[in-house]
Design an enzyme around this catalytic site. Structure first.
Site, PDB file in Angstrom:
ATOM      1  N   TYR A 173       0.641  -1.265  -0.099  1.00 23.60           N
ATOM      2  CA  TYR A 173       0.058  -0.009   0.019  1.00 23.60           C
ATOM      3  C   TYR A 173       0.709   1.208   0.055  1.00 23.60           C
ATOM      4  O   TYR A 173       1.827   1.183   0.151  1.00 23.60           O
ATOM      5  CB  TYR A 173      -0.849  -0.047   1.134  1.00 23.60           C
ATOM      6  CG  TYR A 173      -0.313   0.144   2.593  1.00 23.60           C
ATOM      7  CD1 TYR A 173       0.623  -0.607   3.295  1.00 23.60           C
ATOM      8  CD2 TYR A 173      -0.455   1.600   3.040  1.00 23.60           C
ATOM      9  CE1 TYR A 173       1.171  -0.542   4.338  1.00 23.60           C
ATOM     10  CE2 TYR A 173       0.185   1.923   4.382  1.00 23.60           C
ATOM     11  CZ  TYR A 173       1.029   0.862   4.957  1.00 23.60           C
ATOM     12  OH  TYR A 173       1.515   1.231   6.353  1.00 23.60           O
ATOM     13  N   ARG A 204       8.177   4.004  -4.909  1.00 19.42           N
ATOM     14  CA  ARG A 204       8.315   3.270  -3.789  1.00 19.42           C
ATOM     15  C   ARG A 204       7.399   2.031  -3.993  1.00 19.42           C
ATOM     16  O   ARG A 204       7.451   1.031  -3.505  1.00 19.42           O
ATOM     17  CB  ARG A 204       8.131   3.969  -2.320  1.00 19.42           C
ATOM     18  CG  ARG A 204       8.044   3.016  -0.983  1.00 19.42           C
ATOM     19  CD  ARG A 204       8.068   3.814  -0.008  1.00 19.42           C
ATOM     20  NE  ARG A 204       6.959   4.472   0.317  1.00 19.42           N
ATOM     21  CZ  ARG A 204       6.495   5.178   1.260  1.00 19.42           C
ATOM     22  NH1 ARG A 204       7.406   5.394   2.204  1.00 19.42           N
ATOM     23  NH2 ARG A 204       5.300   5.765   1.515  1.00 19.42           N
ATOM     24  N   ARG A 252      -7.812 -21.450  -0.970  1.00 19.47           N
ATOM     25  CA  ARG A 252      -7.082 -20.691   0.265  1.00 19.47           C
ATOM     26  C   ARG A 252      -5.816 -21.572   0.013  1.00 19.47           C
ATOM     27  O   ARG A 252      -5.661 -22.732   0.694  1.00 19.47           O
ATOM     28  CB  ARG A 252      -7.509 -20.680   1.588  1.00 19.47           C
ATOM     29  CG  ARG A 252      -6.753 -19.879   2.509  1.00 19.47           C
ATOM     30  CD  ARG A 252      -6.998 -19.764   4.078  1.00 19.47           C
ATOM     31  NE  ARG A 252      -6.004 -19.368   4.888  1.00 19.47           N
ATOM     32  CZ  ARG A 252      -4.972 -20.010   5.169  1.00 19.47           C
ATOM     33  NH1 ARG A 252      -4.881 -21.320   5.080  1.00 19.47           N
ATOM     34  NH2 ARG A 252      -4.102 -19.187   6.229  1.00 19.47           N
ATOM     35  N   HIS A 284      -1.439 -20.819   0.123  1.00 20.97           N
ATOM     36  CA  HIS A 284      -0.275 -19.835   0.165  1.00 20.97           C
ATOM     37  C   HIS A 284       0.396 -19.696  -1.127  1.00 20.97           C
ATOM     38  O   HIS A 284       0.996 -18.425  -1.292  1.00 20.97           O
ATOM     39  CB  HIS A 284       0.765 -20.289   1.203  1.00 20.97           C
ATOM     40  CG  HIS A 284       0.235 -20.314   2.794  1.00 20.97           C
ATOM     41  ND1 HIS A 284      -0.882 -21.106   3.039  1.00 20.97           N
ATOM     42  CD2 HIS A 284       0.467 -19.596   3.822  1.00 20.97           C
ATOM     43  CE1 HIS A 284      -1.197 -20.741   4.566  1.00 20.97           C
ATOM     44  NE2 HIS A 284      -0.341 -19.983   4.892  1.00 20.97           N
ATOM     45  N   LYS A 326       6.323  -1.980   1.958  1.00 18.22           N
ATOM     46  CA  LYS A 326       5.118  -1.213   2.478  1.00 18.22           C
ATOM     47  C   LYS A 326       4.043  -2.215   2.539  1.00 18.22           C
ATOM     48  O   LYS A 326       3.093  -2.259   1.526  1.00 18.22           O
ATOM     49  CB  LYS A 326       4.838   0.287   1.912  1.00 18.22           C
ATOM     50  CG  LYS A 326       4.104   0.943   2.894  1.00 18.22           C
ATOM     51  CD  LYS A 326       4.212   2.440   2.378  1.00 18.22           C
ATOM     52  CE  LYS A 326       3.065   3.148   3.267  1.00 18.22           C
ATOM     53  NZ  LYS A 326       3.315   3.169   4.748  1.00 18.22           N
ATOM     54  N   GLU A 380      12.676   2.581  13.692  1.00 24.31           N
ATOM     55  CA  GLU A 380      12.082   3.468  13.156  1.00 24.31           C
ATOM     56  C   GLU A 380      10.780   3.572  14.409  1.00 24.31           C
ATOM     57  O   GLU A 380      10.832   3.133  15.390  1.00 24.31           O
ATOM     58  CB  GLU A 380      11.547   3.353  11.545  1.00 24.31           C
ATOM     59  CG  GLU A 380      10.777   2.236  11.583  1.00 24.31           C
ATOM     60  CD  GLU A 380      10.213   2.042  10.031  1.00 24.31           C
ATOM     61  OE1 GLU A 380      10.139   2.997   9.483  1.00 24.31           O
ATOM     62  OE2 GLU A 380      10.138   0.955   9.834  1.00 24.31           O
TER      63      GLU A 380
HETATM   64  N1  PMP Z   1       7.587   3.895   8.701  1.00 21.79           N
HETATM   65  C1  PMP Z   1       6.386   3.432   8.678  1.00 21.79           C
HETATM   66  C2  PMP Z   1       6.381   2.096   9.528  1.00 21.79           C
HETATM   67  C3  PMP Z   1       5.331   3.933   8.218  1.00 21.79           C
HETATM   68  O1  PMP Z   1       4.022   3.312   8.196  1.00 21.79           O
HETATM   69  C4  PMP Z   1       5.274   5.385   7.705  1.00 21.79           C
HETATM   70  C5  PMP Z   1       3.913   6.099   7.262  1.00 21.79           C
HETATM   71  N2  PMP Z   1       3.670   5.282   5.756  1.00 21.79           N
HETATM   72  C6  PMP Z   1       6.463   5.697   7.729  1.00 21.79           C
HETATM   73  C7  PMP Z   1       7.728   5.199   8.099  1.00 21.79           C
HETATM   74  C8  PMP Z   1       6.816   7.274   6.887  1.00 21.79           C
HETATM   75  O2  PMP Z   1       6.710   7.176   5.647  1.00 21.79           O
HETATM   76  P1  PMP Z   1       6.510   8.171   4.685  1.00 21.79           P
HETATM   77  O3  PMP Z   1       7.049   9.468   5.115  1.00 21.79           O
HETATM   78  O4  PMP Z   1       6.703   7.998   3.146  1.00 21.79           O
HETATM   79  O5  PMP Z   1       4.719   8.531   4.976  1.00 21.79           O
END
Ligand code: PMP
Length: 279
Positions: A32, A51, A100, A102, A143, A175
């Site tokens: 996403y 991305r 279903r 995998h 993501k 993070e």
């Molecule tokens: N890390 C994570 C785990 C996130 O979910 C997000 C938000 N999407 C970010 C960092 C920040 O990414 P961005 O600056 O692209 O929104």
């Protein structure tokens, strides 16, 4: 009424339907993006497109997808919704299969969902965070829609009265659960280097570019989680929250002197300017 675009069809969000056999629903088998659309401009669109392409490639779904077609859906949805400022959520899954299983289905028809909700950016003042172990999987640069760990961490942070959690693996900052993390220390800006331990945030990228332009010392380096109280400031960044100063670690620690240094204010103001200009 909130509209969405599901597989190219625009309609009311509450009437959109997917199959319970969708692999996004069954396995979290999808990726996403979240974008900010402000005053008629979808911010840092090309960086989000790049991305998304990377995420799709990592999950071997890129050949089934046209990024241009998805962003054409975004534009049609924004026009139909008549929204000049919106939060855009878009998701691509490996679609539904008859069983279903995998393993990837032989025939893949991805599910492509775009949602635009009325939203306007707010600038957050100093916030508090908690520190928590990074319990997520090992491929955080993707993501992925598999967000159970992030859900649990964000809930824990929220119950503690914190805006998010600063995550660590073996004592090293990665993070936050919904944003990237930075440290201001003795005139330098520090953040963990890109790797599979964190998402390559678009805001992170723009902030590093700006900080370097300003002549700030920028260090992409490992940061020990127990050093955070000694920092001048911690900052988290994301497309929807922008740059957020963090001055407290719950339950009872202060970061530096608990103040927001002037260098943060400068960076934040510049970030707003850059975003308006960024393609
Ligand atoms: N890390 C994570 C785990 C996130 O979910 C997000 C938000 N999407 C970010 C960092 C920040 O990414 P961005 O600056 O692209 O929104």
């Amino acid at each position: 009424m909130t509209l969405c675009c599901l597989n190219g069809v625009i309609g009311p969000l509450d009437e959109a339907r997917i199959s319970p056999m969708d692999r996004g629903f069954l396995f979290g088998d999808g990726v996403y993006e979240v974008l900010a659309h402000v005053d008629g401009v979808t911010r840092a669109r090309q960086l989000h497109q790049a991305r998304l392409a990377q995420s799709l490639a990592r999950i071997q779904l890129e050949s089934a997808i046209s990024i241009d077609a998805i962003f054409a859906d975004v534009d049609r949805l924004l026009a139909a919704s008549a929204l000049t400022s919106a939060k855009i959520y878009l998701q691509v899954t490996r679609g539904a299969a008859s069983e279903r299983d995998h393993r990837f289905p032989a025939q893949i028809t991805p599910t492509i969902f775009v949602m635009a909700t009325a939203w306007s950016p707010t600038v957050l003042g100093p916030q508090a965070m908690i520190i928590a172990p990074d319990i997520r999987w090992q491929w955080n640069a993707i993501k992925s829609t598999s967000l159970l760990a992030n859900v649990l961490i964000q809930q824990q942070a929220s119950e503690a009265g914190a805006v998010d959690a600063l995550l660590h693996r073996d004592g090293w900052l990665t993070e936050a659960s919904t944003s990237n993390a930075f440290v201001f220390q003795d005139g330098a800006l520090l953040t963990p280097p890109l790797s599979d331990r964190l998402l390559p945030g678009i805001t992170r990228h723009l902030v590093l570019e700006l900080a370097r332009k300003h002549g700030l010392t920028v260090l992409e380096t490992e940061i020990a989680i127990d050093q955070l109280p000694q920092a001048d400031l911690v900052m988290i960044t994301s497309s929807t929250r922008g740059l957020v100063p963090i001055t407290r670690l719950l339950p009872d620690q202060t970061i530096g002197r608990g103040e927001v240094p002037a260098v943060f204010e400068t960076l934040q103001a510049d970030y707003q300017r850059v975003l308006h200009a960024h393609p």
